[in-house]
Scaffold this motif. Structure first.
Motif, PDB file in Angstrom:
ATOM      1  N   TRP A 284      -1.919  11.925  -0.117  1.00 48.07           N
ATOM      2  CA  TRP A 284      -0.990  11.491   0.934  1.00 48.07           C
ATOM      3  C   TRP A 284      -0.480  12.626   1.818  1.00 48.07           C
ATOM      4  O   TRP A 284      -0.027  12.384   2.939  1.00 48.07           O
TER       5      TRP A 284
ATOM      6  N   PRO B 299      -5.529  11.539   6.972  1.00 48.13           N
ATOM      7  CA  PRO B 299      -5.342  10.088   6.777  1.00 48.13           C
ATOM      8  C   PRO B 299      -6.655   9.322   6.887  1.00 48.13           C
ATOM      9  O   PRO B 299      -7.561   9.707   7.633  1.00 48.13           O
TER      10      PRO B 299
ATOM     11  N   VAL C  86      -6.386   1.607   3.283  1.00 49.58           N
ATOM     12  CA  VAL C  86      -5.099   2.191   2.949  1.00 49.58           C
ATOM     13  C   VAL C  86      -4.304   1.260   2.038  1.00 49.58           C
ATOM     14  O   VAL C  86      -3.542   1.722   1.183  1.00 49.58           O
TER      15      VAL C  86
ATOM     16  N   HIS D 230      -4.815   2.061  -1.566  1.00 46.90           N
ATOM     17  CA  HIS D 230      -4.217   3.341  -1.925  1.00 46.90           C
ATOM     18  C   HIS D 230      -2.687   3.251  -1.957  1.00 46.90           C
ATOM     19  O   HIS D 230      -2.034   3.913  -2.770  1.00 46.90           O
ATOM     20  N   ASP D 231      -2.128   2.440  -1.072  1.00 47.57           N
ATOM     21  CA  ASP D 231      -0.675   2.236  -1.098  1.00 47.57           C
ATOM     22  C   ASP D 231      -0.254   1.593  -2.411  1.00 47.57           C
ATOM     23  O   ASP D 231       0.717   2.010  -3.047  1.00 47.57           O
TER      24      ASP D 231
ATOM     25  N   PHE E 102      -0.804  -3.693   6.488  1.00 51.99           N
ATOM     26  CA  PHE E 102      -1.792  -2.696   6.918  1.00 51.99           C
ATOM     27  C   PHE E 102      -2.736  -3.228   7.984  1.00 51.99           C
ATOM     28  O   PHE E 102      -3.808  -2.681   8.215  1.00 51.99           O
TER      29      PHE E 102
ATOM     30  N   VAL F 193       0.541   1.710   9.200  1.00 55.99           N
ATOM     31  CA  VAL F 193      -0.293   2.621   8.412  1.00 55.99           C
ATOM     32  C   VAL F 193       0.245   4.044   8.539  1.00 55.99           C
ATOM     33  O   VAL F 193       0.417   4.759   7.543  1.00 55.99           O
TER      34      VAL F 193
ATOM     35  N   THR G 200       3.445   4.478   6.670  1.00 54.36           N
ATOM     36  CA  THR G 200       3.232   4.557   5.223  1.00 54.36           C
ATOM     37  C   THR G 200       2.894   5.979   4.805  1.00 54.36           C
ATOM     38  O   THR G 200       3.427   6.493   3.816  1.00 54.36           O
ATOM     39  N   TYR G 201       2.022   6.632   5.555  1.00 59.98           N
ATOM     40  CA  TYR G 201       1.694   8.027   5.257  1.00 59.98           C
ATOM     41  C   TYR G 201       2.943   8.913   5.348  1.00 59.98           C
ATOM     42  O   TYR G 201       3.211   9.729   4.451  1.00 59.98           O
TER      43      TYR G 201
END
Length: 233
Positions: free
Chosen positions: A122, A127, A134, A137-138, A173, A179, A182-183
């Protein structure tokens, strides 16, 4: 003697798994809308399968809360219960904030390696370009936080509620801005944990989940409206 390759037909269990995955994806993609009704025969024809694997797939989806069986009228896609989902999101905040507390209480040399793995993805790595990738992965990010806290029962409950909110959570997402957010938010949460800033990490995490919860409801309602409109044109 050379082994001859043969195309073997899927057995009932393999067919049931295939039908289960296709129907679940159709629900996620709003091809099957909440409230839609259908029979086992409808699905058997659609999937080119017998009724036995169809029935197995339908009962599996019923157990997971996606479908309801209606006496004398077949099956129905369950309506989305936003009050129930919000209760699950509230529980998620409680569990994850407790996990963060336990992680921040660890000694500097006792931080689980999984947290460094999250940092590598992260913060350190560039990204991912695709929103749908994503989403997985979240989900792994939040489950890893709870798993790393070291309480298997907390992790089990969190895993169960994660399964229940997946149908709407993935909507977060579909928007590029979400997105990126979130990162950014995951990065800040991880840095606070690694620096043992417990209160900051908990505040960031609860705000992150609450924001996602609000966006998910808005996006889901919008997508449901668009799906219904296109279906009845």
């Amino acid at each position: 003697m050379p082994v001859q390759k043969r195309d073997k037909p899927l057995n009932a269990e393999g067919q049931a798994d295939r039908i289960y995955r296709l129907l679940k994806q159709a629900i996620f993609d709003f091809q099957l809308l909440p409230g839609d009704r259908f029979s086992e025969n409808d699905i058997a024809l659609r999937m080119a399968a017998s009724r036995t694997p169809v029935r197995q797939a339908l009962y599996a989806l019923e157990q997971e809360g996606y479908l309801a069986v209606q006496p004398r009228s077949g099956w129905q896609v369950k309506h989305i219960d936003f009050d129930y989902l919000e209760a699950l999101y509230d529980l998620r905040i409680v569990l994850e904030c407790e996990a963060v507390k336990r992680l921040c209480e660890r000694a500097p040399d006792a931080m689980p390696p999984a947290i460094q793995t999250l940092k590598a993805f992260w913060i350190d790595a560039p990204p991912l370009p695709e929103g749908e990738s994503v989403a997985g992965h979240d989900e792994a990010f939040h489950m890893t936080l709870v798993n790393a806290a070291g309480n298997p029962e907390m992790a089990r409950v969190h895993r169960d509620l994660t399964d229940k909110i997946r149908i709407v959570r993935r909507m977060d997402f579909t928007q590029p801005a979400r997105v990126k957010a979130t990162y950014d938010e995951h990065s800040c949460i991880l840095l606070a944990i690694l620096n043992r800033h417990q209160e900051e990490a908990q505040t960031l995490l609860s705000g992150h989940i609450a924001h996602s919860q609000k966006e998910v409801r808005k996006i889901t309602l919008h997508m449901l409206h668009d799906a219904r409109q296109s279906k009845f044109r």
